[in-house]
Design a protein around this motif. Sequence first.
Motif, PDB file in Angstrom:
ATOM      1  N   VAL A 166       0.870  -1.333  -0.090  1.00 31.08           N
ATOM      2  CA  VAL A 166       0.086  -0.066   0.047  1.00 31.08           C
ATOM      3  C   VAL A 166       0.817   1.210   0.050  1.00 31.08           C
ATOM      4  N   ARG A 167       0.439   2.176  -0.656  1.00 34.04           N
ATOM      5  CA  ARG A 167       0.910   3.453  -0.604  1.00 34.04           C
ATOM      6  C   ARG A 167      -0.219   4.503  -0.665  1.00 34.04           C
ATOM      7  N   ASN A 168       0.355   5.800  -0.213  1.00 39.20           N
ATOM      8  CA  ASN A 168      -0.681   6.919  -0.200  1.00 39.20           C
ATOM      9  C   ASN A 168      -0.430   7.770  -1.448  1.00 39.20           C
ATOM     10  N   ARG A 169      -1.354   8.222  -2.207  1.00 36.78           N
ATOM     11  CA  ARG A 169      -1.198   9.047  -3.388  1.00 36.78           C
ATOM     12  C   ARG A 169      -1.183  10.439  -2.787  1.00 36.78           C
ATOM     13  N   GLU A 170      -0.186  11.239  -3.700  1.00 41.11           N
ATOM     14  CA  GLU A 170      -0.043  12.518  -3.438  1.00 41.11           C
ATOM     15  C   GLU A 170      -1.257  13.459  -3.306  1.00 41.11           C
ATOM     16  N   GLU A 171      -2.184  13.298  -4.269  1.00 42.56           N
ATOM     17  CA  GLU A 171      -3.318  13.902  -4.127  1.00 42.56           C
ATOM     18  C   GLU A 171      -4.535  13.462  -3.252  1.00 42.56           C
ATOM     19  N   GLY A 172      -4.069  12.551  -2.137  1.00 45.21           N
ATOM     20  CA  GLY A 172      -4.767  12.012  -1.168  1.00 45.21           C
ATOM     21  C   GLY A 172      -5.374  10.838  -1.658  1.00 45.21           C
ATOM     22  N   GLY A 173      -5.598  10.009  -0.854  1.00 43.71           N
ATOM     23  CA  GLY A 173      -6.290   8.576  -1.206  1.00 43.71           C
ATOM     24  C   GLY A 173      -5.337   7.379  -1.048  1.00 43.71           C
ATOM     25  N   ALA A 174      -5.755   6.412  -0.831  1.00 45.43           N
ATOM     26  CA  ALA A 174      -4.527   5.114  -0.778  1.00 45.43           C
ATOM     27  C   ALA A 174      -4.698   4.277  -2.009  1.00 45.43           C
ATOM     28  N   VAL A 175      -3.420   3.613  -2.407  1.00 46.28           N
ATOM     29  CA  VAL A 175      -3.273   2.805  -3.576  1.00 46.28           C
ATOM     30  C   VAL A 175      -2.978   1.431  -2.734  1.00 46.28           C
ATOM     31  N   PHE A 176      -3.851   0.338  -3.213  1.00 47.93           N
ATOM     32  CA  PHE A 176      -3.333  -0.955  -2.875  1.00 47.93           C
ATOM     33  C   PHE A 176      -2.817  -1.773  -4.061  1.00 47.93           C
ATOM     34  N   THR A 177      -1.833  -2.259  -4.101  1.00 46.57           N
ATOM     35  CA  THR A 177      -1.352  -2.953  -5.204  1.00 46.57           C
ATOM     36  C   THR A 177      -0.980  -4.435  -4.813  1.00 46.57           C
ATOM     37  N   VAL A 178      -1.752  -5.312  -5.837  1.00 41.42           N
ATOM     38  CA  VAL A 178      -1.612  -6.692  -5.601  1.00 41.42           C
ATOM     39  C   VAL A 178      -0.790  -7.154  -6.965  1.00 41.42           C
ATOM     40  N   THR A 179       0.218  -8.089  -6.844  1.00 43.17           N
ATOM     41  CA  THR A 179       0.903  -8.621  -7.890  1.00 43.17           C
ATOM     42  C   THR A 179       0.403 -10.117  -8.071  1.00 43.17           C
ATOM     43  N   PHE A 180       0.269 -10.752  -9.001  1.00 41.90           N
ATOM     44  CA  PHE A 180       0.276 -12.058  -9.514  1.00 41.90           C
ATOM     45  C   PHE A 180       1.266 -12.614 -10.381  1.00 41.90           C
ATOM     46  N   PRO A 181       1.759 -13.762 -10.468  1.00 50.83           N
ATOM     47  CA  PRO A 181       2.984 -14.181 -11.321  1.00 50.83           C
ATOM     48  C   PRO A 181       1.833 -14.375 -12.613  1.00 50.83           C
ATOM     49  N   ARG A 182       2.625 -13.960 -13.656  1.00 53.92           N
ATOM     50  CA  ARG A 182       1.984 -13.762 -15.230  1.00 53.92           C
ATOM     51  C   ARG A 182       1.839 -15.183 -15.572  1.00 53.92           C
ATOM     52  N   TYR A 183       1.182 -15.317 -16.485  1.00 56.24           N
ATOM     53  CA  TYR A 183       0.972 -16.774 -17.203  1.00 56.24           C
ATOM     54  C   TYR A 183       1.825 -16.761 -18.390  1.00 56.24           C
ATOM     55  N   GLY A 184       2.610 -17.715 -18.460  1.00 59.08           N
ATOM     56  CA  GLY A 184       3.626 -18.046 -19.741  1.00 59.08           C
ATOM     57  C   GLY A 184       4.580 -17.022 -19.978  1.00 59.08           C
TER      58      GLY A 184
END
Length: 355
Positions: A337-355
């Motif tokens: 998670v990180r906060n956006r400069e203009e306000g609000g949160a950003v949650f980032t999920v990663t998944f392994p790519r297929y192929g």
Amino acid sequence: MFRHIRWRLLATYLIVVSAALVFLGVHLGRQFEAALGVDVRDPASLQAQVRHVRWVIAWAVLVALGISAAVGILLARSIAGPVQEMQRVAGDLAAGRFQERVPVRTRDELGDLARSLNDMADELERLDASRRAFVADASHELRTPVANLVVAVEALKAALDRDPGLATALAEDLERETHRLRELVEHLLDLSQVEAGGLALSIEPLTVASLIERSLEPFRVRADASRLSLEVRIPRGVPSIRADPVRAVRVLANLLDNAVKFTPPGGRVTVAAAERGSAVEVSVADTGPGIPGAETAQIFDRFYRVDKARARSRGGAGLGLAIARRLAEAQGGTITVRNREEGGAVFTVTFPRYG
Ligand SMILES: Nc1ncnc2c1ncn2[C@@H]1O[C@H](COP(=O)(O)OP(=O)(O)OP(=O)(O)O)[C@@H](O)[C@H]1O
Ligand SMILES: [Mg+2]
């Protein structure tokens, strides 16, 4: 263990042999000196010499036996002592006394064994503390909605005949609390399942578009009701991911649930995807209050809420992100998670790519 014993036995052997040699050397040396002056034609003198040598050998054997018995006893004690201590601590651990430890006195195999036993005791103590905290937090969280239900049912009974309007409002409260309780129990079950490590995943290729669509669907009505706009950004050519569809949707649903819950009316929730090397990331950004910097790590702990009163009034127990992180990790991904400069949160999920 065997190296330890072998070295000690070798040391014992060397001590015994050298003691016997010194003893024999000293006595025979003197004797041979004397023997030089012996007249070999004198049978009495020869017999005396032989007797003396026998006597010396008998003593040498006795001394050697004495030394080896003493060393043997010391050796047995030095091994048996630590082993008994470890046995006692293992018994304590088996009986649930996880604070017991074995003193580590040597750097040999016995010392290594004692260290391993202590490491195991540390881990058991940590797991026990976490289990106790889990049970305490879970029962505390369950107590509140159950108490609310009891009060609402009593009030409803009293209002049924006298005040139908009030009865309807109370029935709605009851429905909300029941719903909250059901969600909490489902979350607890999910969490206990992922924490027990017995999650059977069914990993398969999944397009990012279908993951996002399936996750967003249940939130459209709620977002509309809160006057939130939902945006989706999937650039062309983003590869498919390797994930368990049901669990991947559960991860995103927890993030969307928070975004919709904590973003004030009129705000925006954006779901975006991007390719990142061997992974694909999916982010959920909102225009809500964001997460205080110092708490960005803790919000993934179970039962952790930034503002307990605010989160509880919205029905949260602080379990969604703990579940999301464990589910993402079980699928070979991450969640940050990180906060956006203009306000609000950003949650980032990663998944392994297929192929
Ligand atoms: N998008 C967000 N904006 C602001 N705060 C957030 C956001 N997402 C999570 N939080 C904070 O992190 C805390 C933990 O989130 P989590 O999803 O684990 O619990 P919850 O939403 O309170 O309850 P539950 O998910 O169990 O219903 C929340 O209580 C809230 O304080
Ligand atoms: Mg949540």
